[in-house]
Design an enzyme around this catalytic site. Sequence first.
Site, PDB file in Angstrom:
ATOM      1  N   ASP A  13      -0.358  -2.390   8.550  1.00 37.68           N
ATOM      2  CA  ASP A  13       0.908  -2.563   9.262  1.00 37.68           C
ATOM      3  C   ASP A  13       0.766  -3.324  10.578  1.00 37.68           C
ATOM      4  O   ASP A  13       1.507  -3.090  11.541  1.00 37.68           O
ATOM      5  CB  ASP A  13       1.578  -1.189   9.517  1.00 37.68           C
ATOM      6  CG  ASP A  13       1.790  -0.425   8.231  1.00 37.68           C
ATOM      7  OD1 ASP A  13       2.069  -1.061   7.209  1.00 37.68           O
ATOM      8  OD2 ASP A  13       1.663   0.824   8.251  1.00 37.68           O
ATOM      9  N   LYS A  16       1.068  -8.340   9.105  1.00 40.71           N
ATOM     10  CA  LYS A  16       0.504  -9.382   8.226  1.00 40.71           C
ATOM     11  C   LYS A  16       1.620 -10.200   7.573  1.00 40.71           C
ATOM     12  O   LYS A  16       1.536 -11.422   7.489  1.00 40.71           O
ATOM     13  CB  LYS A  16      -0.368  -8.731   7.129  1.00 40.71           C
ATOM     14  CG  LYS A  16      -1.579  -7.982   7.664  1.00 40.71           C
ATOM     15  CD  LYS A  16      -2.367  -7.301   6.566  1.00 40.71           C
ATOM     16  CE  LYS A  16      -1.651  -6.132   5.905  1.00 40.71           C
ATOM     17  NZ  LYS A  16      -1.393  -4.982   6.804  1.00 40.71           N
ATOM     18  N   GLY A  40       3.411  -2.632   2.341  1.00 41.25           N
ATOM     19  CA  GLY A  40       4.792  -2.945   2.698  1.00 41.25           C
ATOM     20  C   GLY A  40       4.728  -4.024   3.760  1.00 41.25           C
ATOM     21  O   GLY A  40       4.342  -3.755   4.891  1.00 41.25           O
ATOM     22  N   HIS A  41       5.017  -5.253   3.371  1.00 43.72           N
ATOM     23  CA  HIS A  41       4.888  -6.392   4.286  1.00 43.72           C
ATOM     24  C   HIS A  41       6.274  -6.915   4.632  1.00 43.72           C
ATOM     25  O   HIS A  41       7.024  -7.351   3.753  1.00 43.72           O
ATOM     26  CB  HIS A  41       4.029  -7.496   3.640  1.00 43.72           C
ATOM     27  CG  HIS A  41       2.616  -7.062   3.377  1.00 43.72           C
ATOM     28  ND1 HIS A  41       1.680  -7.851   2.774  1.00 43.72           N
ATOM     29  CD2 HIS A  41       1.976  -5.911   3.674  1.00 43.72           C
ATOM     30  CE1 HIS A  41       0.522  -7.199   2.699  1.00 43.72           C
ATOM     31  NE2 HIS A  41       0.687  -6.010   3.230  1.00 43.72           N
ATOM     32  N   GLN A 224      -3.177  -3.684   3.420  1.00 41.20           N
ATOM     33  CA  GLN A 224      -3.816  -2.595   4.177  1.00 41.20           C
ATOM     34  C   GLN A 224      -4.594  -3.180   5.377  1.00 41.20           C
ATOM     35  O   GLN A 224      -4.183  -4.199   5.898  1.00 41.20           O
ATOM     36  CB  GLN A 224      -4.715  -1.728   3.290  1.00 41.20           C
ATOM     37  CG  GLN A 224      -3.970  -0.829   2.317  1.00 41.20           C
ATOM     38  CD  GLN A 224      -3.475  -1.537   1.069  1.00 41.20           C
ATOM     39  OE1 GLN A 224      -4.256  -2.173   0.374  1.00 41.20           O
ATOM     40  NE2 GLN A 224      -2.209  -1.426   0.766  1.00 41.20           N
TER      41      GLN A 224
HETATM   42  P1  GDP Z   1       2.247  -5.450   7.500  1.00 37.10           P
HETATM   43  O1  GDP Z   1       2.107  -4.349   6.513  1.00 37.10           O
HETATM   44  O2  GDP Z   1       0.977  -5.750   8.201  1.00 37.10           O
HETATM   45  O3  GDP Z   1       2.884  -6.689   6.924  1.00 37.10           O
HETATM   46  O4  GDP Z   1       3.243  -4.915   8.618  1.00 37.10           O
HETATM   47  P2  GDP Z   1       4.623  -4.098   8.378  1.00 37.10           P
HETATM   48  O5  GDP Z   1       5.636  -5.039   7.873  1.00 37.10           O
HETATM   49  O6  GDP Z   1       4.367  -2.867   7.609  1.00 37.10           O
HETATM   50  O7  GDP Z   1       4.922  -3.617   9.839  1.00 37.10           O
HETATM   51  C1  GDP Z   1       5.079  -4.511  10.896  1.00 37.10           C
HETATM   52  C2  GDP Z   1       6.466  -4.303  11.511  1.00 37.10           C
HETATM   53  O8  GDP Z   1       6.500  -4.900  12.801  1.00 37.10           O
HETATM   54  C3  GDP Z   1       7.572  -4.973  10.740  1.00 37.10           C
HETATM   55  O9  GDP Z   1       8.730  -4.205  10.886  1.00 37.10           O
HETATM   56  C4  GDP Z   1       7.734  -6.313  11.430  1.00 37.10           C
HETATM   57  O10 GDP Z   1       9.043  -6.858  11.296  1.00 37.10           O
HETATM   58  C5  GDP Z   1       7.463  -5.937  12.853  1.00 37.10           C
HETATM   59  N1  GDP Z   1       6.844  -6.988  13.685  1.00 37.10           N
HETATM   60  C6  GDP Z   1       5.937  -7.934  13.326  1.00 37.10           C
HETATM   61  N2  GDP Z   1       5.542  -8.624  14.406  1.00 37.10           N
HETATM   62  C7  GDP Z   1       6.210  -8.115  15.461  1.00 37.10           C
HETATM   63  C8  GDP Z   1       6.206  -8.387  16.865  1.00 37.10           C
HETATM   64  O11 GDP Z   1       5.485  -9.238  17.360  1.00 37.10           O
HETATM   65  N3  GDP Z   1       7.020  -7.616  17.652  1.00 37.10           N
HETATM   66  C9  GDP Z   1       7.806  -6.639  17.145  1.00 37.10           C
HETATM   67  N4  GDP Z   1       8.553  -5.936  17.989  1.00 37.10           N
HETATM   68  N5  GDP Z   1       7.849  -6.353  15.826  1.00 37.10           N
HETATM   69  C10 GDP Z   1       7.051  -7.076  15.006  1.00 37.10           C
HETATM   70  P1  IMO Z   2       0.073  -2.527   4.445  1.00 33.28           P
HETATM   71  O1  IMO Z   2      -0.399  -3.615   3.510  1.00 33.28           O
HETATM   72  C1  IMO Z   2      -0.668   1.370   6.229  1.00 33.28           C
HETATM   73  C2  IMO Z   2      -2.713   4.306   3.715  1.00 33.28           C
HETATM   74  C3  IMO Z   2      -1.938   5.537   3.298  1.00 33.28           C
HETATM   75  C4  IMO Z   2      -3.081   6.551   3.216  1.00 33.28           C
HETATM   76  C5  IMO Z   2      -4.220   5.727   2.656  1.00 33.28           C
HETATM   77  C6  IMO Z   2      -4.410   5.838   1.166  1.00 33.28           C
HETATM   78  O2  IMO Z   2       1.542  -2.428   4.555  1.00 33.28           O
HETATM   79  O3  IMO Z   2      -0.615  -2.642   5.751  1.00 33.28           O
HETATM   80  P2  IMO Z   2      -3.086   4.911  -0.938  1.00 33.28           P
HETATM   81  O4  IMO Z   2      -1.671   5.095  -1.353  1.00 33.28           O
HETATM   82  O5  IMO Z   2      -3.464   3.491  -0.703  1.00 33.28           O
HETATM   83  O6  IMO Z   2      -4.060   5.601  -1.812  1.00 33.28           O
HETATM   84  O7  IMO Z   2      -3.188   5.673   0.489  1.00 33.28           O
HETATM   85  O8  IMO Z   2      -3.933   4.375   2.995  1.00 33.28           O
HETATM   86  N1  IMO Z   2      -2.082   3.022   3.381  1.00 33.28           N
HETATM   87  C7  IMO Z   2      -1.494   2.218   4.277  1.00 33.28           C
HETATM   88  N2  IMO Z   2      -1.271   2.395   5.594  1.00 33.28           N
HETATM   89  N3  IMO Z   2      -0.316   0.218   5.630  1.00 33.28           N
HETATM   90  C8  IMO Z   2      -0.565   0.015   4.319  1.00 33.28           C
HETATM   91  O9  IMO Z   2      -0.367  -1.169   3.707  1.00 33.28           O
HETATM   92  C9  IMO Z   2      -1.134   1.058   3.567  1.00 33.28           C
HETATM   93  N4  IMO Z   2      -1.490   1.212   2.272  1.00 33.28           N
HETATM   94  C10 IMO Z   2      -2.068   2.402   2.176  1.00 33.28           C
HETATM   95  O10 IMO Z   2      -0.970   5.893   4.255  1.00 33.28           O
HETATM   96  O11 IMO Z   2      -3.433   6.970   4.505  1.00 33.28           O
HETATM   97 MG    MG Z   3       2.959  -2.499   6.060  1.00 36.39          MG
END
Ligand code: GDP
Ligand code: IMO
Ligand code: MG
Length: 424
Positions: A13, A16, A40-41, A224
């Site tokens: 998270d 990415k 979840g991207h 991840q």
């Molecule tokens: P990922 O799994 O690495 O793709 O990240 P996620 O999408 O799960 O979580 C990142 C969250 O931060 C999302 O809601 C993005 O829209 C948000 N985000 C990304 N870059 C920034 C930033 O520079 N500032 C803020 N405030 N939010 C951001």
């Molecule tokens: P993105 O790509 C954050 C965590 C789960 C748990 C552990 C194992 O959005 O960054 P699993 O279901 O993979 O067997 O769970 O890994 N986890 C993540 N945490 N971002 C993710 O993906 C994750 N995918 C799995 O919360 O701790």
């Molecule tokens: Mg994510």
Amino acid sequence: MSNIVVIGAQWGDEGKGKIIDILTKDTDYVVRYQGGNNAGHTVVVGKEEIILHLIPSGILHKNKKCIIGNGVVIDPEALLSEVSYVKAKGISIGDNLGISDQAHVIFPYHKVLDKLREEKFSKTKIGTTGRGIGPCYTDKFSRAGIRIADLYNERIFKDKLESNMEEKNAIFSKVYNYKKFSFEKIYEQYREYAKIMKPHICNCSVVLNQAIKKKKRILFEGAQGTLLDIDHGTYPFVTSSNSTSGGACVGTGVGPTKIDKAIGIVKAYTTRVGEGPFPTEFSAELLNKIRQKGREFGATTGRPRRCGWFDAVICKNAVTVNGLDAIAVTKLDVLDEMPVLKICVGYKYKDKLYTDFPADLEVLWKAKPVYIECPGWLKDTSQAKKYMDLPANARKYLRKIEQLAGAKIEIISIGSDRNQTLFV
Ligand code: GDP
Ligand code: IMO
Ligand code: MG
């Protein structure tokens, strides 16, 4: 530089999705190489927020090919509903989506097993996403798994599914006292999914290596993060795949000599979802502040994310194990209202100072972080248009991260929108 791998440098998270969407402009192919719909991207375009779980984050761009590589585990039900979701956002899906015929398939019994295990053995629970990821990879490595290609061979699929279900149903009834699954129902359902997926099925390795020969550019999308990697993470509180850069080769069938660059995505602080040690985790008051400002709720499960100070020990480790050439720092804007910022530079446990990431879980659980302090900037950074628009203390904080991590910062993100991105 043509072929780039982009990975999460912390516990996932890191943002990415946002950065990959931006980098897609300069690439031809975007390929996922591990994980599944546990990811979840998020990509934000104007007022529209799109959360991708299996489909690569390059999908929003026209004329880019997105491939789900052989290292990914695919839940067809989740994939097909994601295709509908993306189409409903006005994005066309056709030739631009490829699915490796060697990827392993998630079945309903994997998802149920994932949840039952967490419930029954709650003392050792991981806090998984419940998507069946671990059980599916377990089958893959025990050589019982069913691959996408197997779905198209009636006899092989039938034989494999029968033996898998015999074993799984015995586990369900004897260990978990849970009802048995019906073979017929799953068999018919998955043959149906296979028909729908057919136009997208490809040999990922052949497609990508042909593309490389034609001088096309490839972006390998990690899911991840480094600390969730099965080998390099906080085992056993990890996911079941290699989310580090090395996973890109095995997960797509592209050799390491073909990858030119590795970029790590680093959040300006730290978060994690699920169980496991987190040395720099905030106390309640700070936690609430940053969680609200950073909207730190899981993009897949909606769970509130745990938050903490920036940890240079794990970041330095990520630079090493991924061979990072550069880092992108995201969510700097979330720290705008903090008067003082801490950065962890080591862990102290029983009079020993750890500056390299320790494998011993006891150290990780019990160590006291050693912090340095940086003055905050107390100014809005979200409207900055170039690096020099950032307040001096924000630039100092970034320079400190760069120096401690040992990799240069190439991108800074100051908001979720595409245009809230600075290139250094
Ligand atoms: P990922 O799994 O690495 O793709 O990240 P996620 O999408 O799960 O979580 C990142 C969250 O931060 C999302 O809601 C993005 O829209 C948000 N985000 C990304 N870059 C920034 C930033 O520079 N500032 C803020 N405030 N939010 C951001
Ligand atoms: P993105 O790509 C954050 C965590 C789960 C748990 C552990 C194992 O959005 O960054 P699993 O279901 O993979 O067997 O769970 O890994 N986890 C993540 N945490 N971002 C993710 O993906 C994750 N995918 C799995 O919360 O701790
Ligand atoms: Mg994510």
